[in-house]
Design an enzyme around this catalytic site. Sequence first.
Site, PDB file in Angstrom:
ATOM      1  CE  LYS A 243      -2.634 -11.707   3.954  1.00 17.94           C
ATOM      2  NZ  LYS A 243      -2.660 -10.265   3.625  1.00 17.94           N
ATOM      3  CD  GLU A 328      -5.917   4.125   4.119  1.00 16.09           C
ATOM      4  OE1 GLU A 328      -5.045   4.330   4.959  1.00 16.09           O
ATOM      5  OE2 GLU A 328      -6.333   2.983   3.841  1.00 16.09           O
ATOM      6  NE  ARG A 356      -5.627   5.679   9.965  1.00 13.30           N
ATOM      7  CZ  ARG A 356      -5.171   4.498  10.359  1.00 13.30           C
ATOM      8  NH1 ARG A 356      -4.432   3.774   9.532  1.00 13.30           N
ATOM      9  NH2 ARG A 356      -5.478   4.012  11.564  1.00 13.30           N
TER      10      ARG A 356
HETATM   11  C1  LIG Z   1      -6.434   2.207   7.431  1.00 11.67           C
HETATM   12  C2  LIG Z   1      -6.716   0.877   6.752  1.00 11.67           C
HETATM   13  N1  LIG Z   1      -6.590   0.798   5.406  1.00 11.67           N
HETATM   14  C3  LIG Z   1      -6.856  -0.367   4.772  1.00 11.67           C
HETATM   15  C4  LIG Z   1      -7.259  -1.471   5.479  1.00 11.67           C
HETATM   16  C5  LIG Z   1      -7.647  -2.739   4.746  1.00 11.67           C
HETATM   17  N2  LIG Z   1      -6.742  -3.844   5.125  1.00 11.67           N
HETATM   18  C6  LIG Z   1      -7.082  -4.752   6.015  1.00 11.67           C
HETATM   19  S1  LIG Z   1      -5.884  -5.886   6.243  1.00 11.67           S
HETATM   20  C7  LIG Z   1      -4.902  -5.147   5.056  1.00 11.67           C
HETATM   21  C8  LIG Z   1      -3.566  -5.710   4.720  1.00 11.67           C
HETATM   22  C9  LIG Z   1      -2.757  -5.802   5.977  1.00 11.67           C
HETATM   23  O1  LIG Z   1      -1.472  -6.270   5.658  1.00 11.67           O
HETATM   24  P1  LIG Z   1      -0.547  -6.697   6.885  1.00 11.67           P
HETATM   25  O2  LIG Z   1      -0.573  -5.635   7.913  1.00 11.67           O
HETATM   26  O3  LIG Z   1       0.751  -7.035   6.290  1.00 11.67           O
HETATM   27  O4  LIG Z   1      -1.274  -7.955   7.511  1.00 11.67           O
HETATM   28  P2  LIG Z   1      -1.410  -9.413   6.829  1.00 11.67           P
HETATM   29  O5  LIG Z   1      -2.816  -9.452   6.254  1.00 11.67           O
HETATM   30  O6  LIG Z   1      -0.343  -9.545   5.798  1.00 11.67           O
HETATM   31  O7  LIG Z   1      -1.247 -10.376   7.961  1.00 11.67           O
HETATM   32  C10 LIG Z   1      -5.520  -4.022   4.556  1.00 11.67           C
HETATM   33  C11 LIG Z   1      -4.949  -3.135   3.509  1.00 11.67           C
HETATM   34  C12 LIG Z   1      -7.393  -1.327   6.887  1.00 11.67           C
HETATM   35  N3  LIG Z   1      -7.841  -2.345   7.652  1.00 11.67           N
HETATM   36  N4  LIG Z   1      -7.109  -0.160   7.478  1.00 11.67           N
HETATM   37 MG   LIG Z   2       1.538  -8.732   5.540  1.00  6.77          MG
END
Ligand SMILES: Cc1ncc(C[n+]2csc(CCOP(=O)(O)OP(=O)(O)O)c2C)c(N)n1
Ligand SMILES: [Mg+2]
Length: 604
Positions: A243, A328, A356
């Site tokens: 990242k 969640e 959710r």
């Molecule tokens: C249901 C839900 N909970 C929390 C979030 C907030 N959120 C957005 S991106 C993220 C992290 C995502 O991690 P990953 O899927 O590994 O993607 P990366 O950012 O590492 O590429 C979170 C927790 C969300 N978008 N949807």
């Molecule tokens: Mg990730």
Amino acid sequence: MSLLDDVNEPADLDRLTRDQLGLLASEIREFLVEAVCRRGGHLGPNLGVVELTLALHRVFRSPHDRIIFDTGHQAYVHKLLTGRRERFGGLRGRGGLSGYPRRAESPHDLVENSHASTALSYAEGLARAYALDGVGRTVVAVIGDGALTGGLAWEALNNLATSPGRVVVVLNDNGRSYAPTVGGLAAHLGRRQGDDDGPGLFEALGLDYLGPVDGHDVAQVEAALHAARTADRSVVVHCVTRKGYGHPPSEADEADRLHAVGVVDPRTGQPTSAPGRTWTDALSDELVAIGADHPDLVAVSAAMLGPTGLAAFGARYPDRTVDVGIAEQHAVTSAAGLALGGKHPVVAVYATFLNRAVDQVLLDVALHRLPVTLVLDRAGITGPDGPSHHGMWDLALLGAVPGLRVAAPRDEATLREELREAVADQDGPTVLRFPKARVGDEIPALYRTGGIDVLRTAAAAPVLLVAVGAMAAPALHAADLLAEAGVECTVVDPRWVRPVNPALTAFAADHALVVTVEDGIRDGGVGSAVALALADAAVGAPVRALGLPTAFIPHGERAGLLAEHGLDPPGICAAVLHEVSTLPADLDLRMRARTQTPLSPLPG
Ligand SMILES: Cc1ncc(C[n+]2csc(CCOP(=O)(O)OP(=O)(O)O)c2C)c(N)n1
Ligand SMILES: [Mg+2]
Ligand SMILES: CC(=O)[C@@H](O)[C@H](O)COP(=O)(O)O
């Protein structure tokens, strides 16, 4: 002329040599750092998928083949490669490029919802449809390791092996959500990057697995995607990425690899202006303070300890802080379990993400009258993250939950007070909700009666303004404007807004018109509930509920979007003037003939 200037559609990538692809990747990184640091947005996630997205669009023929991005915050490179380079100047601004896929922008975009863990389910359904029609189109789902901790993703994985459709699952494993990804899955994915030849999770579910692949090597990813494209069943391509890759300030950012930034200095990743004290800061401080007096308090987060203000509590009380991943539903029901075990959990999520877990709040928590406190940050209009991020449904959804109480603080002092009231309530679930904004100045009450704070009174005021939470400030400003226009208002803050406080009916009985103001949908919101309560109490004053429409509101700035929906002082003032003009003359005059003394405090 840069290579990127010459890329206007994915097919333009086909003619590039390996060296040119490397150069293009560097140009894209430079472009992203400049554009995102200037506008704000998701920097770390997009820097991590440059090569992966190049490979995706060289192997698959979008939009004939469909590429679905989970959460969609990592689709900026996809947008650059599909002809939207020129639009990044307006990234996440009103009328500008969305920070997520958006169907109106491009035929290459399919899923707009920014809630995580949905891509595999969309993909399974879409692939099934193509299989039923005998359509030879490949469905690709790009999902992060964080999103893969969401339960919905496992419901889809369980179906993929037996689905008539085939899906190429591209797992973008950078080991993080914001913070390092938690749980057994993260450990398993880590082992698969080593020499662990133990049984694979995905193979056990009947899927093929390819990897781990260096997600920053275009050729390696392409080779794996070509193999996946021709496989005879659904396959997981495990790409390992970093990242923030290629931007030292992002890679060095311990908190979250510059996951989502405001306007920052590209050389340091630091904000170019002081962010100011936010509601989240206030929550964070008070929770730490309460933690000392409440050893039963356990803080629960869904992969967002930092963004929801629980990090300080976690540093102080690590044993009483839980990160469940992007889960969640599990967060809420495991909190119910904590409460059954004698704890008082505080589950902090963004208001939109609670959508959710409504069933869990309703039947796992409220049905058992369990003392769980939900803290909903980013409630109301959030702004740049668009329709699926506005936290505009909680007041309506939670109003349907028996025994659940919702508080909407108007300033830091009432946040601290209402959080303590919530944590002290052992008789059932409680909720606090506040916006994505600076917390603003204190708004003292003239007095409190029946649990309701009276913020402004005036002799013979015909209008009662009921301000929900952070709408107190604009409501008071609107009352000033109305007074200048000759219409006096009483302004009250109910503090605990659902269920409706019966003491409100006494206030309403003393006014010709009641106007409620909330940063949430009107239909089913606090205003609706107040109207119902007044009707049930046979209080005749008409109620006008000001709030948001039952609609999907686009991205933009919070202040501008609130103004667009009449939730700024001029908008509230105009709405009240319109309502007063429709009052029957005699009713209006009767109010004016009322006793000249301001409201007297109610008993109790
Ligand atoms: C249901 C839900 N909970 C929390 C979030 C907030 N959120 C957005 S991106 C993220 C992290 C995502 O991690 P990953 O899927 O590994 O993607 P990366 O950012 O590492 O590429 C979170 C927790 C969300 N978008 N949807
Ligand atoms: Mg990730
Ligand atoms: C994509 C996602 O859900 C989060 O990254 C969100 O965009 C962050 O929002 P804030 O910037 O309000 O913390």
